[in-house]
Each structure stands twice: as C-alpha cells, then as structure tokens.
Design a protein around this motif. Structure first.
Motif, PDB file in Angstrom:
ATOM      1  N   ARG A 120      33.933  33.957  10.529  1.00 22.05           N
ATOM      2  CA  ARG A 120      34.421  32.774  10.021  1.00 22.05           C
ATOM      3  C   ARG A 120      33.681  31.950   9.013  1.00 22.05           C
ATOM      4  O   ARG A 120      32.512  31.830   9.392  1.00 22.05           O
ATOM      5  N   VAL A 121      34.299  31.530   7.745  1.00 21.87           N
ATOM      6  CA  VAL A 121      33.626  30.980   6.851  1.00 21.87           C
ATOM      7  C   VAL A 121      34.230  29.964   6.409  1.00 21.87           C
ATOM      8  O   VAL A 121      35.336  29.742   6.000  1.00 21.87           O
ATOM      9  N   ARG A 122      33.352  28.794   5.813  1.00 25.32           N
ATOM     10  CA  ARG A 122      33.822  27.689   5.141  1.00 25.32           C
ATOM     11  C   ARG A 122      33.258  28.132   3.699  1.00 25.32           C
ATOM     12  O   ARG A 122      32.318  28.345   3.337  1.00 25.32           O
ATOM     13  N   LEU A 123      34.424  28.082   2.514  1.00 22.21           N
ATOM     14  CA  LEU A 123      34.042  28.622   1.308  1.00 22.21           C
ATOM     15  C   LEU A 123      33.266  27.304   0.647  1.00 22.21           C
ATOM     16  O   LEU A 123      33.855  26.092   0.837  1.00 22.21           O
ATOM     17  N   ARG A 124      32.062  27.424  -0.274  1.00 22.95           N
ATOM     18  CA  ARG A 124      31.304  26.435  -0.691  1.00 22.95           C
ATOM     19  C   ARG A 124      31.314  26.537  -2.161  1.00 22.95           C
ATOM     20  O   ARG A 124      31.931  27.548  -2.684  1.00 22.95           O
ATOM     21  N   ALA A 125      30.780  25.579  -2.801  1.00 27.57           N
ATOM     22  CA  ALA A 125      31.016  25.656  -4.292  1.00 27.57           C
ATOM     23  C   ALA A 125      30.153  26.716  -5.118  1.00 27.57           C
ATOM     24  O   ALA A 125      30.385  27.106  -6.056  1.00 27.57           O
ATOM     25  N   ASP A 126      29.180  27.107  -4.198  1.00 25.81           N
ATOM     26  CA  ASP A 126      28.408  28.240  -4.963  1.00 25.81           C
ATOM     27  C   ASP A 126      29.196  29.601  -4.660  1.00 25.81           C
ATOM     28  O   ASP A 126      28.538  30.615  -5.237  1.00 25.81           O
ATOM     29  N   ASP A 127      30.298  29.711  -4.012  1.00 26.44           N
ATOM     30  CA  ASP A 127      31.008  30.846  -4.001  1.00 26.44           C
ATOM     31  C   ASP A 127      31.784  31.081  -4.987  1.00 26.44           C
ATOM     32  O   ASP A 127      32.676  32.258  -5.285  1.00 26.44           O
ATOM     33  N   THR A 128      32.005  30.087  -6.048  1.00 20.48           N
ATOM     34  CA  THR A 128      32.850  30.369  -7.010  1.00 20.48           C
ATOM     35  C   THR A 128      31.827  30.033  -8.399  1.00 20.48           C
ATOM     36  O   THR A 128      31.228  29.354  -8.548  1.00 20.48           O
ATOM     37  N   LYS A 129      32.736  30.413  -9.572  1.00 14.21           N
ATOM     38  CA  LYS A 129      32.148  29.997 -10.892  1.00 14.21           C
ATOM     39  C   LYS A 129      33.539  29.271 -11.712  1.00 14.21           C
ATOM     40  O   LYS A 129      33.397  29.199 -12.972  1.00 14.21           O
ATOM     41  N   TYR A 130      34.638  29.522 -10.843  1.00 15.89           N
ATOM     42  CA  TYR A 130      36.075  28.894 -11.864  1.00 15.89           C
ATOM     43  C   TYR A 130      36.194  27.479 -11.600  1.00 15.89           C
ATOM     44  O   TYR A 130      35.638  26.904 -10.579  1.00 15.89           O
ATOM     45  N   ALA A 131      36.872  27.075 -12.575  1.00  8.92           N
ATOM     46  CA  ALA A 131      37.116  25.650 -12.677  1.00  8.92           C
ATOM     47  C   ALA A 131      38.203  25.333 -11.559  1.00  8.92           C
ATOM     48  O   ALA A 131      38.978  26.308 -11.097  1.00  8.92           O
ATOM     49  N   GLY A 132      38.205  24.236 -11.191  1.00  6.87           N
ATOM     50  CA  GLY A 132      39.114  23.651  -9.809  1.00  6.87           C
ATOM     51  C   GLY A 132      38.661  24.393  -8.712  1.00  6.87           C
ATOM     52  O   GLY A 132      39.375  24.194  -7.614  1.00  6.87           O
ATOM     53  N   GLY A 133      37.674  25.012  -8.391  1.00  6.95           N
ATOM     54  CA  GLY A 133      37.359  25.438  -7.253  1.00  6.95           C
ATOM     55  C   GLY A 133      37.790  26.714  -6.509  1.00  6.95           C
ATOM     56  O   GLY A 133      37.904  26.861  -5.295  1.00  6.95           O
ATOM     57  N   VAL A 134      38.392  27.222  -7.218  1.00  4.01           N
ATOM     58  CA  VAL A 134      39.149  28.523  -7.276  1.00  4.01           C
ATOM     59  C   VAL A 134      38.295  29.806  -6.906  1.00  4.01           C
ATOM     60  O   VAL A 134      37.003  29.847  -7.387  1.00  4.01           O
ATOM     61  N   ILE A 135      38.321  30.430  -5.746  1.00  2.00           N
ATOM     62  CA  ILE A 135      37.580  31.401  -5.204  1.00  2.00           C
ATOM     63  C   ILE A 135      37.882  32.612  -5.841  1.00  2.00           C
ATOM     64  O   ILE A 135      39.028  33.028  -5.494  1.00  2.00           O
ATOM     65  N   PRO A 136      36.994  33.613  -6.638  1.00  2.00           N
ATOM     66  CA  PRO A 136      37.303  34.631  -6.743  1.00  2.00           C
ATOM     67  C   PRO A 136      37.628  35.606  -6.048  1.00  2.00           C
ATOM     68  O   PRO A 136      37.058  35.833  -4.841  1.00  2.00           O
ATOM     69  N   ALA A 137      38.400  36.838  -6.295  1.00  2.70           N
ATOM     70  CA  ALA A 137      38.796  37.969  -5.428  1.00  2.70           C
ATOM     71  C   ALA A 137      37.557  38.840  -4.912  1.00  2.70           C
ATOM     72  O   ALA A 137      37.359  39.241  -4.093  1.00  2.70           O
ATOM     73  N   ALA A 138      36.534  38.703  -5.734  1.00  2.00           N
ATOM     74  CA  ALA A 138      35.388  39.507  -5.529  1.00  2.00           C
ATOM     75  C   ALA A 138      34.611  39.069  -4.276  1.00  2.00           C
ATOM     76  O   ALA A 138      33.901  39.704  -3.699  1.00  2.00           O
ATOM     77  N   HIS A 139      34.816  37.754  -4.213  1.00  2.00           N
ATOM     78  CA  HIS A 139      33.922  37.200  -3.066  1.00  2.00           C
ATOM     79  C   HIS A 139      34.685  37.627  -1.890  1.00  2.00           C
ATOM     80  O   HIS A 139      33.893  37.927  -0.645  1.00  2.00           O
ATOM     81  N   TYR A 140      36.001  37.629  -1.784  1.00  3.77           N
ATOM     82  CA  TYR A 140      36.634  38.260  -0.723  1.00  3.77           C
ATOM     83  C   TYR A 140      36.295  39.709  -0.223  1.00  3.77           C
ATOM     84  O   TYR A 140      36.083  40.078   1.024  1.00  3.77           O
ATOM     85  N   MET A 141      35.849  40.576  -1.255  1.00  2.90           N
ATOM     86  CA  MET A 141      35.712  41.931  -1.066  1.00  2.90           C
ATOM     87  C   MET A 141      34.274  41.767  -0.545  1.00  2.90           C
ATOM     88  O   MET A 141      33.863  42.639   0.497  1.00  2.90           O
ATOM     89  N   GLN A 142      33.171  40.981  -0.899  1.00  2.76           N
ATOM     90  CA  GLN A 142      32.099  41.049  -0.521  1.00  2.76           C
ATOM     91  C   GLN A 142      31.849  40.489   0.901  1.00  2.76           C
ATOM     92  O   GLN A 142      31.386  40.954   2.079  1.00  2.76           O
ATOM     93  N   LEU A 143      32.924  39.424   1.492  1.00  2.00           N
ATOM     94  CA  LEU A 143      32.849  38.960   2.861  1.00  2.00           C
ATOM     95  C   LEU A 143      33.442  40.034   3.856  1.00  2.00           C
ATOM     96  O   LEU A 143      33.123  40.540   4.800  1.00  2.00           O
ATOM     97  N   MET A 144      34.461  41.107   3.163  1.00  2.00           N
ATOM     98  CA  MET A 144      35.293  42.082   3.983  1.00  2.00           C
ATOM     99  C   MET A 144      33.820  43.056   4.197  1.00  2.00           C
ATOM    100  O   MET A 144      33.954  43.868   5.331  1.00  2.00           O
ATOM    101  N   SER A 145      33.085  43.378   3.197  1.00  2.00           N
ATOM    102  CA  SER A 145      31.989  44.348   3.023  1.00  2.00           C
ATOM    103  C   SER A 145      31.254  43.968   4.260  1.00  2.00           C
ATOM    104  O   SER A 145      30.730  44.687   5.003  1.00  2.00           O
ATOM    105  N   ASP A 146      30.872  42.960   4.132  1.00  2.00           N
ATOM    106  CA  ASP A 146      29.995  42.162   5.409  1.00  2.00           C
ATOM    107  C   ASP A 146      30.468  42.440   6.696  1.00  2.00           C
ATOM    108  O   ASP A 146      29.648  42.494   7.679  1.00  2.00           O
ATOM    109  N   ALA A 147      31.829  41.956   6.834  1.00  2.00           N
ATOM    110  CA  ALA A 147      32.265  42.423   8.284  1.00  2.00           C
ATOM    111  C   ALA A 147      32.168  43.634   8.628  1.00  2.00           C
ATOM    112  O   ALA A 147      31.953  43.735   9.691  1.00  2.00           O
ATOM    113  N   GLY A 148      32.380  44.661   7.843  1.00  2.00           N
ATOM    114  CA  GLY A 148      32.280  46.041   8.238  1.00  2.00           C
ATOM    115  C   GLY A 148      30.933  46.415   8.420  1.00  2.00           C
ATOM    116  O   GLY A 148      30.548  47.282   9.481  1.00  2.00           O
TER     117      GLY A 148
END
Length: 132
Positions: free
Chosen positions: A11-39
């Motif tokens: 379980r994670v709270r998404l933080r400002a340093d998790d993105t580089k996109y305007a408006g605070g959108v989290i990139p898909a690559a970040h989800y893949m990193q977290l999925m790898s971490d869970a594995g």
C-alpha cells in the motif's frame, strides 16, 4: 520465510517525486516499478531470491492516479519453475484525493470497490548463484 506464501500486497501513497508530469499525473512506468517491487517482495517472503525481471506480458493501464492518491499493489504467484516465477499483478486505487496535484490532502473519495489502475503478468528469474 515460507515457500507456501503465494501472494502479497503493497500500500502506497503517491508522492510529488513519483511524477514529472504537469497536474500531478503519475506515469505508467511508476506502476510497473511498484509491481516489480511487489514481485521481489513475494520472492523474499517465500525465502527465495527477489529475482530479476525477465519479461512483462499483457500489461494494461485502465485509469489515472494523481499525487496524493492511495493505491494498493497486489501480486500473486501463478507459476513456479526451477529458476522462474510467473506473477499476476494488479494496481488498484483505494482513495482519490482532491489535492490539485500537489499532494496536500484536504478531502478524498474512498473507492469501494477499489478502482483498477493497471494489471498484467510478468516473469522473474532467480540467478543461478542464488540457488547454490
């Protein structure tokens, strides 16, 4: 450490340093990193190596998250080989916050049931040296 453990969650709270996109959108690559971490976590919980990513299969992104949202990453072992593990992973949004992309939570919406953000399968391999 228990080789009978077949699933785990993060379980994670998404933080400002998790993105580089305007408006605070989290990139898909970040989800893949977290999925790898869970594995990797699942491998360690099973008393095995965290392993190395070998292949992603059928990853779909179905929703968007923003800074301040709370997510859960679910990982389930679906097949185990001599040196490999195939895992099914899913990211779900538990809470959307109204933070204006700044991560400053003032109010939120609890998703019941949780909203699927991403899902897919991947294979990790255990280095030969870790088997000795």
């Amino acid at each position: 450490m228990d080789d009978n453990v077949n699933s785990t969650t993060l379980r994670v709270r998404l933080r400002a340093d998790d993105t580089k996109y305007a408006g605070g959108v989290i990139p898909a690559a970040h989800y893949m990193q977290l999925m790898s971490d869970a594995g990797a976590m699942l491998g360690v919980l099973r008393g095995e190596s965290a392993g190395y990513l070998a292949r992603w299969e059928g990853v779909d992104f179905t929703s968007v998250c923003y800074v301040g949202d709370y997510i859960e990453v679910r990982c389930e072992l679906v097949q185990k080989g001599n040196r490999s593990r195939r895992m099914r992973v899913e990211v779900v949004k538990l809470i959307s916050t109204d933070s204006g992309g700044r991560g400053q939570t003032t109010k939120g919406v609890v998703h019941e049931p949780p909203e699927v953000v991403a899902r897919g399968e991947y294979v990790s391999v255990i280095p030969r040296a870790d088997l000795e």
